[in-house]
Motif scaffolding. Structure first.
Motif, short mmCIF file in Angstrom:
data_model
loop_
_atom_site.label_atom_id
_atom_site.label_comp_id
_atom_site.label_asym_id
_atom_site.label_seq_id
_atom_site.Cartn_x
_atom_site.Cartn_y
_atom_site.Cartn_z
N ALA A 1 -12.97 -1.28 11.88
CA ALA A 1 -12.23 -2.10 10.92
C ALA A 1 -11.11 -1.30 10.27
O ALA A 1 -10.00 -1.81 10.07
N GLU A 2 -11.38 -0.04 9.92
CA GLU A 2 -10.36 0.79 9.29
C GLU A 2 -9.18 1.03 10.23
O GLU A 2 -8.02 1.02 9.81
N LYS A 3 -9.47 1.22 11.50
CA LYS A 3 -8.41 1.42 12.48
C LYS A 3 -7.53 0.18 12.60
O LYS A 3 -6.30 0.26 12.66
N LEU A 4 -8.17 -0.99 12.61
CA LEU A 4 -7.42 -2.24 12.71
C LEU A 4 -6.51 -2.43 11.48
O LEU A 4 -5.35 -2.81 11.61
N VAL A 5 -7.05 -2.17 10.31
CA VAL A 5 -6.25 -2.31 9.09
C VAL A 5 -5.04 -1.39 9.13
O VAL A 5 -3.93 -1.79 8.77
N ALA A 6 -5.25 -0.15 9.55
CA ALA A 6 -4.14 0.79 9.64
C ALA A 6 -3.06 0.29 10.59
O ALA A 6 -1.85 0.41 10.31
N GLN A 7 -3.46 -0.29 11.72
CA GLN A 7 -2.49 -0.78 12.69
C GLN A 7 -1.73 -2.00 12.16
O GLN A 7 -0.51 -2.08 12.27
N LEU A 8 -2.47 -2.95 11.57
CA LEU A 8 -1.82 -4.17 11.08
C LEU A 8 -0.95 -3.92 9.86
O LEU A 8 0.04 -4.61 9.64
N SER A 9 -1.31 -2.92 9.04
CA SER A 9 -0.54 -2.61 7.84
C SER A 9 0.85 -2.10 8.18
O SER A 9 1.77 -2.19 7.37
N MET A 10 1.01 -1.58 9.37
CA MET A 10 2.31 -1.06 9.79
C MET A 10 3.37 -2.15 9.85
O MET A 10 4.57 -1.87 9.75
N PHE A 11 2.93 -3.40 9.98
CA PHE A 11 3.89 -4.50 10.06
C PHE A 11 4.36 -4.96 8.69
O PHE A 11 5.26 -5.80 8.58
N GLY A 12 3.73 -4.46 7.61
CA GLY A 12 4.21 -4.70 6.25
C GLY A 12 4.15 -6.14 5.80
O GLY A 12 5.01 -6.57 5.01
N ASP A 13 3.18 -6.88 6.23
CA ASP A 13 3.04 -8.28 5.81
C ASP A 13 2.27 -8.34 4.49
O ASP A 13 1.05 -8.31 4.46
N GLU A 14 3.00 -8.44 3.36
CA GLU A 14 2.38 -8.40 2.04
C GLU A 14 1.60 -9.67 1.72
O GLU A 14 0.83 -9.70 0.77
N GLU A 15 1.82 -10.74 2.48
CA GLU A 15 1.14 -12.00 2.21
C GLU A 15 -0.10 -12.19 3.08
O GLU A 15 -0.73 -13.24 3.04
N ARG A 16 -0.45 -11.18 3.83
CA ARG A 16 -1.62 -11.28 4.68
C ARG A 16 -2.83 -10.68 3.95
O ARG A 16 -2.73 -9.61 3.35
N TYR A 17 -3.96 -11.37 4.04
CA TYR A 17 -5.13 -10.95 3.28
C TYR A 17 -6.32 -10.66 4.19
O TYR A 17 -6.38 -11.14 5.33
N CYS A 18 -7.22 -9.88 3.65
CA CYS A 18 -8.49 -9.63 4.32
C CYS A 18 -9.61 -9.82 3.30
O CYS A 18 -9.38 -9.82 2.09
N SER A 19 -10.81 -9.99 3.77
CA SER A 19 -11.94 -10.25 2.88
C SER A 19 -13.11 -9.36 3.23
O SER A 19 -13.39 -9.11 4.40
N PHE A 20 -13.77 -8.87 2.18
CA PHE A 20 -15.05 -8.17 2.33
C PHE A 20 -16.13 -9.17 1.94
O PHE A 20 -16.11 -9.73 0.84
N VAL B 1 -3.45 -3.08 0.77
CA VAL B 1 -4.23 -2.18 -0.09
C VAL B 1 -5.70 -2.16 0.30
O VAL B 1 -6.54 -1.65 -0.43
N ALA B 2 -6.02 -2.72 1.47
CA ALA B 2 -7.42 -2.78 1.90
C ALA B 2 -7.94 -1.39 2.23
O ALA B 2 -7.28 -0.61 2.90
N GLU B 3 -9.11 -1.07 1.71
CA GLU B 3 -9.79 0.17 2.02
C GLU B 3 -11.28 -0.04 1.81
O GLU B 3 -11.71 -1.01 1.18
N GLU B 4 -12.07 0.88 2.33
CA GLU B 4 -13.52 0.71 2.32
C GLU B 4 -14.07 0.53 0.91
O GLU B 4 -15.01 -0.24 0.70
N SER B 5 -13.48 1.21 -0.08
CA SER B 5 -14.03 1.13 -1.44
C SER B 5 -13.96 -0.27 -2.03
O SER B 5 -14.73 -0.62 -2.93
N LYS B 6 -13.07 -1.12 -1.50
CA LYS B 6 -12.94 -2.49 -2.02
C LYS B 6 -14.19 -3.32 -1.74
O LYS B 6 -14.44 -4.32 -2.41
N MET B 7 -14.99 -2.89 -0.77
CA MET B 7 -16.20 -3.67 -0.48
C MET B 7 -17.22 -3.56 -1.60
O MET B 7 -18.12 -4.39 -1.72
#
Length: 432
Positions: A143-162, A187-193
């Motif tokens: 999951a962390e790898k996916l977030v890092a890859q998707l964050s590169m596109f800079g979509d500030e309106e895209r959300y994820c959920s824990f 701003v998604a990171e493991e600590s948000k869970m």
């Protein structure tokens, strides 16, 4: 599906085999808790960073955890299971090996599709590539790898959920609670869970208290929580003194300096402290936090009665305070741009903090103490005050902290120089 080395090791060290009776397992694990006679003893399987929080939530319900096991090794077969199923597996395995009621959590991770991907799905198609949605039954490296890859596109309106599911199992009943924390992908990171875990755990505590009638335990004696509160006279005496000696100054300032400020009626303060201490004893505070110097008149006798240290926030830095928690606040009597300071050595993350003060008016001072408690990562368990100005917004201001607020006397208004106080205790919760 699951294997916990520490759980198996604990059972082996206690010479308790998997085939041992639940009674034998319970007896062994009970020996590791502080108060097995008065507390229900459970085990948990939660994230290591949430173990203390979970213990705090359930401690007020008379539950003590013998141990927490979070080192589960998983087989590949678990990839096909829902997070609800995994939480239940963990709870049942804990019960199987210990014979004790168990609570376990599982947190999954979901990335919403982009707006374009969502539109494709709504039109009957499928979202492709980075526009697609993703879902995992754990929060890990993938999951962390996916977030890092998707964050590169800079979509500030895209959300994820824990998404957290908490499961409680006592050998017969299985109860679930679920909570979700949505954050921006940026701003998604493991600590948000930890947000979703904390919320789900609080919901479970409330659910179990209601459904299984877990009750709050007095850490000094179980009998104390059943005592009739009418035996305490602090509130009655304080109400009488306010009406007899209190004065109304300009700007609706209530002057009670003749018995609780420049001159202190120590017998009255002791009676008041006894009554308020009885209301908070089941919350198991480990520290009292107040503001110097006005709050000390109540905090010191309450600390004596509850047998906990009293910490006070200074308004000026002392030469012995090298490292402090510091917050700003303002009030009608103290003025604007004030600061409260507490030595970092005196409060830590293991503390359960009871906030004590003389007055509750706007709530600014108590809210500042709440923020200091938060800076220490400690747990606030309530607010105790002598006098509350009900015509101001203090109680409402503190409502967002989800803590009990008890005042001995509520002043309803001071119109035309006359002090009008509530004549009963209906506004105060009774101990069960």
């Amino acid at each position: 599906y699951l294997y916990s080395p520490s759980l198996e090791k604990a059972a082996a060290a206690a010479a308790v085999s998997v085939s041992a009776s639940p009674g034998a397992k319970r007896k062994v694990l009970r020996s590791s808790v502080r108060d097995p006679a008065n507390n229900a003893v459970w085990v948990s399987g939660v994230h290591e960073r949430m173990a203390k929080h979970t213990a705090g939530v359930f401690e007020t319900l008379g539950v003590e955890f013998a141990a927490n096991f979070d080192d589960y090794t998983e087989s590949q077969d678990i990839d096909d299971l829902e997070i609800r199923e995994i939480a239940a597996l963990k709870a049942r395995e804990l019960y199987r090996l210990t014979g004790l009621p168990a609570i376990a959590e599982r947190t999954g991770f979901k990335v919403e599709p982009t707006k374009r991907g969502a539109a494709d799905i709504e039109s009957g198609g499928t979202a492709q590539g980075k526009a697609a949605g993703y879902q995992f039954n754990s929060v890990g490296a993938q999951a962390e790898k996916l977030v890092a890859q998707l964050s590169m596109f800079g979509d500030e309106e895209r959300y994820c959920s824990f998404i957290t599911v908490v499961c409680a199992f006592d050998g017969e009943n299985t109860i679930y609670e679920q909570a979700e924390a949505q954050v921006s992908l940026m701003v998604a990171e493991e600590s948000k869970m930890l947000i979703s875990i904390s919320t789900a755990m609080a919901q479970m505590g409330q659910r179990l208290q209601k459904e299984q009638q877990l009750r709050q335990n007095d850490f000094t004696t179980l009998k104390a929580q059943k005592e009739d509160m009418s035996k305490y006279k602090g509130g009655i005496r304080l109400r009488e003194m306010v009406l007899k000696e209190g004065k109304v100054l300009p700007n609706q300032i209530l002057d009670v300096s003749s018995f609780m400020n420049s001159m202190i009626d120590v017998d009255l303060m002791w009676d008041a402290a006894e009554e308020l201490a009885a209301r908070f004893v089941t919350m198991r505070p480990t520290k009292i936090l107040t503001v110097a110097t006005s709050g000390l008149i109540l905090a010191i006798p309450m600390g004596k009665i509850l047998q906990v240290p009293v910490v006070y926030a200074r308004k000026e830095r002392s030469v012995v305070m090298s490292d402090t928690f510091a917050v700003g606040y303002s009030s009608k009597t103290s003025g604007a741009n004030k600061e409260l300071l507490v030595d970092k050595r005196h409060i830590d993350e293991d503390d359960r903090v009871l906030l004590v003060d003389d007055f509750l008016s706007s709530g600014a001072a108590q809210e500042a103490l709440m923020r200091i408690t938060g800076q220490a990562n400690a747990t606030p368990v309530g607010v105790a005050v002598l006098l509350e100005k009900a015509y101001e917004s203090g109680r409402m201001f503190l409502s967002g902290y989800d803590c009990q607020v008890h005042s001995l006397v509520r002043v309803l208004d001071v119109n035309d120089g006359a002090i009008n106080v509530a004549q009963d205790d209906d506004d105060l919760d009774e101990l069960e």
